[in-house]
Design a protein around this motif. Structure first.
Motif, PDB file in Angstrom:
ATOM      1  N   ARG A  54       0.919  -1.052   0.054  1.00 17.75           N
ATOM      2  CA  ARG A  54       0.002  -0.018  -0.091  1.00 17.75           C
ATOM      3  C   ARG A  54       0.667   1.242   0.034  1.00 17.75           C
ATOM      4  NH1 ARG A  54      -4.629   0.284   4.058  1.00 17.75           N
ATOM      5  NH2 ARG A  54      -5.875   1.055   2.360  1.00 17.75           N
ATOM      6  N   THR A  55       0.481   2.487  -0.741  1.00 13.09           N
ATOM      7  CA  THR A  55       1.111   3.610  -0.735  1.00 13.09           C
ATOM      8  C   THR A  55       0.487   4.744  -0.290  1.00 13.09           C
ATOM      9  OG1 THR A  55       2.518   2.724  -2.725  1.00 13.09           O
ATOM     10  CG2 THR A  55       2.415   5.227  -2.213  1.00 13.09           C
ATOM     11  N   ILE A  56       1.202   5.282   0.494  1.00  8.87           N
ATOM     12  CA  ILE A  56       0.464   6.599   1.156  1.00  8.87           C
ATOM     13  C   ILE A  56       1.407   7.786   1.082  1.00  8.87           C
ATOM     14  CG2 ILE A  56      -1.209   5.386   2.778  1.00  8.87           C
ATOM     15  CD1 ILE A  56       2.254   7.304   4.187  1.00  8.87           C
ATOM     16  N   TYR A  57       0.962   8.993   1.131  1.00  5.54           N
ATOM     17  CA  TYR A  57       1.810  10.262   0.764  1.00  5.54           C
ATOM     18  C   TYR A  57       1.795  11.073   2.067  1.00  5.54           C
ATOM     19  CZ  TYR A  57       1.290   8.988  -3.917  1.00  5.54           C
ATOM     20  OH  TYR A  57       1.212   8.118  -5.195  1.00  5.54           O
ATOM     21  N   VAL A  58       2.939  11.453   2.378  1.00  2.00           N
ATOM     22  CA  VAL A  58       3.285  12.381   3.380  1.00  2.00           C
ATOM     23  C   VAL A  58       4.126  13.578   2.943  1.00  2.00           C
ATOM     24  CG1 VAL A  58       3.313  10.470   5.203  1.00  2.00           C
ATOM     25  CG2 VAL A  58       5.583  11.441   4.165  1.00  2.00           C
ATOM     26  N   SER A  59       4.432  14.652   3.544  1.00  2.00           N
ATOM     27  CA  SER A  59       5.213  15.795   3.396  1.00  2.00           C
ATOM     28  C   SER A  59       6.223  16.129   4.456  1.00  2.00           C
ATOM     29  CB  SER A  59       4.238  17.061   3.020  1.00  2.00           C
ATOM     30  OG  SER A  59       3.912  17.534   4.323  1.00  2.00           O
ATOM     31  N   VAL A 103       8.568  -0.669   2.543  1.00  2.00           N
ATOM     32  CA  VAL A 103       9.255  -1.510   1.399  1.00  2.00           C
ATOM     33  C   VAL A 103      10.072  -0.249   0.728  1.00  2.00           C
ATOM     34  CG1 VAL A 103       8.748  -2.384  -0.908  1.00  2.00           C
ATOM     35  CG2 VAL A 103       7.454  -3.299   1.033  1.00  2.00           C
ATOM     36  N   ARG A 104       9.480   0.892   0.498  1.00  2.56           N
ATOM     37  CA  ARG A 104      10.058   1.866  -0.337  1.00  2.56           C
ATOM     38  C   ARG A 104       9.690   3.316   0.333  1.00  2.56           C
ATOM     39  NH1 ARG A 104       8.809  -0.262  -4.553  1.00  2.56           N
ATOM     40  NH2 ARG A 104       6.934   0.803  -4.938  1.00  2.56           N
ATOM     41  N   ALA A 105      10.555   4.506   0.045  1.00  5.32           N
ATOM     42  CA  ALA A 105      10.097   5.623   0.124  1.00  5.32           C
ATOM     43  C   ALA A 105      11.093   6.729  -0.552  1.00  5.32           C
ATOM     44  CB  ALA A 105      10.506   5.847   1.988  1.00  5.32           C
ATOM     45  N   GLU A 106      10.176   7.433  -1.623  1.00  9.82           N
ATOM     46  CA  GLU A 106      11.139   8.093  -2.330  1.00  9.82           C
ATOM     47  C   GLU A 106      10.137   9.328  -2.882  1.00  9.82           C
ATOM     48  OE1 GLU A 106      11.186   5.957  -5.777  1.00  9.82           O
ATOM     49  OE2 GLU A 106       9.225   5.542  -6.300  1.00  9.82           O
ATOM     50  N   PRO A 107      10.588  10.641  -2.930  1.00 10.19           N
ATOM     51  CA  PRO A 107       9.868  11.643  -3.370  1.00 10.19           C
ATOM     52  C   PRO A 107       8.948  11.319  -4.476  1.00 10.19           C
ATOM     53  CG  PRO A 107      12.362  12.508  -3.400  1.00 10.19           C
ATOM     54  CD  PRO A 107      12.178  10.866  -3.279  1.00 10.19           C
ATOM     55  N   ALA A 108       7.621  11.769  -4.208  1.00  6.21           N
ATOM     56  CA  ALA A 108       6.456  11.537  -4.863  1.00  6.21           C
ATOM     57  C   ALA A 108       6.670  11.847  -6.313  1.00  6.21           C
ATOM     58  CB  ALA A 108       5.221  12.267  -4.370  1.00  6.21           C
ATOM     59  N   GLN A 121       6.117  16.023  -0.857  1.00  8.82           N
ATOM     60  CA  GLN A 121       5.470  14.755  -0.529  1.00  8.82           C
ATOM     61  C   GLN A 121       6.383  13.538  -0.737  1.00  8.82           C
ATOM     62  OE1 GLN A 121       1.517  14.910  -2.067  1.00  8.82           O
ATOM     63  NE2 GLN A 121       0.983  15.227   0.396  1.00  8.82           N
ATOM     64  N   TYR A 122       6.500  12.737  -0.206  1.00  6.63           N
ATOM     65  CA  TYR A 122       6.928  11.377  -0.193  1.00  6.63           C
ATOM     66  C   TYR A 122       5.990  10.132  -0.452  1.00  6.63           C
ATOM     67  CZ  TYR A 122      11.716  12.393   1.252  1.00  6.63           C
ATOM     68  OH  TYR A 122      12.812  13.050   1.242  1.00  6.63           O
ATOM     69  N   ALA A 123       5.958   9.421  -1.289  1.00  7.26           N
ATOM     70  CA  ALA A 123       5.419   8.173  -1.476  1.00  7.26           C
ATOM     71  C   ALA A 123       5.793   7.159  -0.633  1.00  7.26           C
ATOM     72  CB  ALA A 123       5.159   7.824  -2.989  1.00  7.26           C
ATOM     73  N   ILE A 124       5.287   6.628   0.367  1.00 12.40           N
ATOM     74  CA  ILE A 124       5.889   5.621   1.227  1.00 12.40           C
ATOM     75  C   ILE A 124       5.006   4.232   0.824  1.00 12.40           C
ATOM     76  CG2 ILE A 124       6.231   4.889   3.356  1.00 12.40           C
ATOM     77  CD1 ILE A 124       6.514   7.770   4.329  1.00 12.40           C
ATOM     78  N   THR A 125       5.700   3.211   0.494  1.00 13.79           N
ATOM     79  CA  THR A 125       5.001   2.116   0.329  1.00 13.79           C
ATOM     80  C   THR A 125       5.288   1.162   1.329  1.00 13.79           C
ATOM     81  OG1 THR A 125       5.237   2.569  -2.261  1.00 13.79           O
ATOM     82  CG2 THR A 125       4.756   0.082  -1.427  1.00 13.79           C
ATOM     83  N   TYR A 126       4.391   0.579   1.904  1.00 10.68           N
ATOM     84  CA  TYR A 126       4.608  -0.564   3.069  1.00 10.68           C
ATOM     85  C   TYR A 126       3.881  -1.676   2.821  1.00 10.68           C
ATOM     86  CZ  TYR A 126      -0.019   0.644   4.928  1.00 10.68           C
ATOM     87  OH  TYR A 126      -1.289   1.053   5.084  1.00 10.68           O
ATOM     88  N   ALA A 127       4.239  -2.858   3.365  1.00 10.36           N
ATOM     89  CA  ALA A 127       3.477  -4.130   3.116  1.00 10.36           C
ATOM     90  C   ALA A 127       2.686  -4.614   4.378  1.00 10.36           C
ATOM     91  CB  ALA A 127       4.900  -5.291   3.436  1.00 10.36           C
ATOM     92  N   LEU A 128       1.309  -5.045   3.567  1.00  9.81           N
ATOM     93  CA  LEU A 128       0.335  -5.176   4.683  1.00  9.81           C
ATOM     94  C   LEU A 128       0.459  -7.010   4.564  1.00  9.81           C
ATOM     95  CD1 LEU A 128      -2.182  -4.709   6.241  1.00  9.81           C
ATOM     96  CD2 LEU A 128      -3.649  -4.821   3.906  1.00  9.81           C
ATOM     97  N   PRO A 129       0.725  -7.654   5.532  1.00 12.69           N
ATOM     98  CA  PRO A 129       0.781  -9.133   5.392  1.00 12.69           C
ATOM     99  C   PRO A 129      -0.224  -9.777   4.810  1.00 12.69           C
ATOM    100  CG  PRO A 129       1.505  -8.166   7.334  1.00 12.69           C
ATOM    101  CD  PRO A 129       0.857  -7.017   6.982  1.00 12.69           C
ATOM    102  N   ASP A 130      -0.173 -11.015   4.234  1.00 10.12           N
ATOM    103  CA  ASP A 130      -1.048 -11.623   3.562  1.00 10.12           C
ATOM    104  C   ASP A 130      -2.414 -12.017   4.745  1.00 10.12           C
ATOM    105  OD1 ASP A 130      -2.599 -13.255   1.488  1.00 10.12           O
ATOM    106  OD2 ASP A 130      -1.545 -14.882   2.414  1.00 10.12           O
ATOM    107  N   GLY A 131      -3.424 -11.934   4.392  1.00 12.89           N
ATOM    108  CA  GLY A 131      -4.558 -12.406   5.132  1.00 12.89           C
ATOM    109  C   GLY A 131      -4.972 -11.320   6.143  1.00 12.89           C
ATOM    110  N   VAL A 132      -4.169 -10.182   6.325  1.00 13.19           N
ATOM    111  CA  VAL A 132      -4.430  -9.221   7.128  1.00 13.19           C
ATOM    112  C   VAL A 132      -5.357  -7.954   6.658  1.00 13.19           C
ATOM    113  CG1 VAL A 132      -3.520  -7.277   8.749  1.00 13.19           C
ATOM    114  CG2 VAL A 132      -2.546  -9.560   8.485  1.00 13.19           C
ATOM    115  N   LYS A 133      -6.156  -7.740   7.090  1.00 17.70           N
ATOM    116  CA  LYS A 133      -7.100  -6.659   6.450  1.00 17.70           C
ATOM    117  C   LYS A 133      -6.557  -5.174   7.068  1.00 17.70           C
ATOM    118  CE  LYS A 133     -11.626  -9.153   6.829  1.00 17.70           C
ATOM    119  NZ  LYS A 133     -13.071  -9.273   7.277  1.00 17.70           N
TER     120      LYS A 133
END
Length: 304
Positions: free
Chosen positions: A37-42, A71-76, A267-279
């Motif tokens: 999942r990817t979210i944006y922060v400044s 997983v990843r964080a980089e300028p949007a 803003q940064y695009a931050i991508t993080y991992a949601l474990p399989d089966g977790v809502k």
């Protein structure tokens, strides 16, 4: 004798093959990849300049109180999808028009923008377009016959529903509005719709002075006597990772919108991992180990 040896060899071969199947097996069973999942922060420094040298190791993400792997964080890089919303009764002001004009010019080539005026309902003056000239012409052509009242919170809710349906990559709502006024529908329902739409809300509000804008923003929506409108503008900005800027004169609106443009540039695009089966869990937080910076991040995210 030779037949017996052949039979034994054949049986042994079958047993070895069976064991190999048990040991190796299909590699995908029970090993489904996590959902990213990817979210944006400044992130800005003490002079409000973008901080651009952070990596995934500088951020910590929690969802539902649980640590998530960044997983990843980089300028949007994805262009923001900006709903530039202005109350009709403020759009007649020349300083506000200049502010809108300069903001659109600043974002030229970096965003898709829809100009929306808000009266009794939303009026989509332009669709979302990458060509700034379309929006600039629309600003020049705005009517000076304003509605005396505005359903701003309903307008924000309607735009959030549109984002929820269209699912753009990087949705943003910028509301230029009066402070105070009618509250409209249930503010909690509107805040929930804003969350589900996934947009970052920025608000530039005219009418209330504040000696300490940062502390005022932090308390908005937490006092029982705050109106629903104030709650949507204050809490909505806070929960979505945006901010609210109060101005005491419309001549300060141009700078406020330029500050928001700087936020979007940082803003940064931050991508993080949601474990399989977790809502997904709407409760969310991001922090950084970099000292002396301002981090604006969502505290509630969509369920999808």
């Amino acid at each position: 004798m030779r037949a017996g040896v052949a039979d034994m060899s054949s049986a042994l071969g079958r047993r070895i093959a069976a064991v190999a199947c048990l040991v190796v097996g299909p590699p995908s069973i029970g090993l489904a990849a996590p959902t990213n999942r990817t979210i944006y922060v400044s992130v800005t420094d003490g002079k409000a300049n973008p901080v651009t040298d952070l990596t995934a190791q500088n951020f910590k993400v929690k969802e539902g109180g649980k640590d998530r792997e960044v997983v990843r964080a980089e300028p949007a890089k994805a262009p923001p999808h900006i709903a530039l919303m202005v109350e009709e009764r403020l759009a007649v002001d020349q300083s506000v028009r200049v502010a809108l004009f300069e903001f659109v010019k600043r974002m030229a080539g970096q965003a898709e923008i829809s100009l929306v005026t808000v009266g009794l309902r939303n009026n989509e003056v332009t669709p979302f377009v990458a060509d700034p000239n379309v929006v600039l012409k629309a600003i020049n052509d705005l009517s000076r016959n304003a509605q005396p009242v505005s359903n701003l919170t309903e307008g924000i809710s309607d735009m959030s529903k549109k984002f929820d349906q269209d699912n753009p990559t990087r949705p943003v709502i910028i509301a230029v509005a009066f402070s105070g006024g009618q509250s409209g529908p249930d503010p909690k329902a509107i805040l929930n719709q804003l969350r589900q739409g996934g947009a970052t809300l920025y608000a530039v509000t005219f009418g209330n002075a504040s000696a300490d804008n940062a502390s005022a923003n932090a308390s908005l929506g937490t006092l029982s006597d705050e109106s629903g409108r104030e709650q949507v503008l204050g809490d909505g900005a806070k929960q979505s990772g945006g901010r609210r800027i109060d101005v005491v004169t419309t001549t300060a609106v141009p700078k406020a919108l330029q500050d928001i443009a700087s936020d979007l540039a940082s803003q940064y695009a931050i991508t993080y991992a949601l474990p399989d089966g977790v809502k997904p869990d709407k409760r969310f937080s991001v922090s950084t180990d970099r000292k002396g910076v301002t981090l604006r991040a969502p505290s509630a995210i969509p369920d999808k």
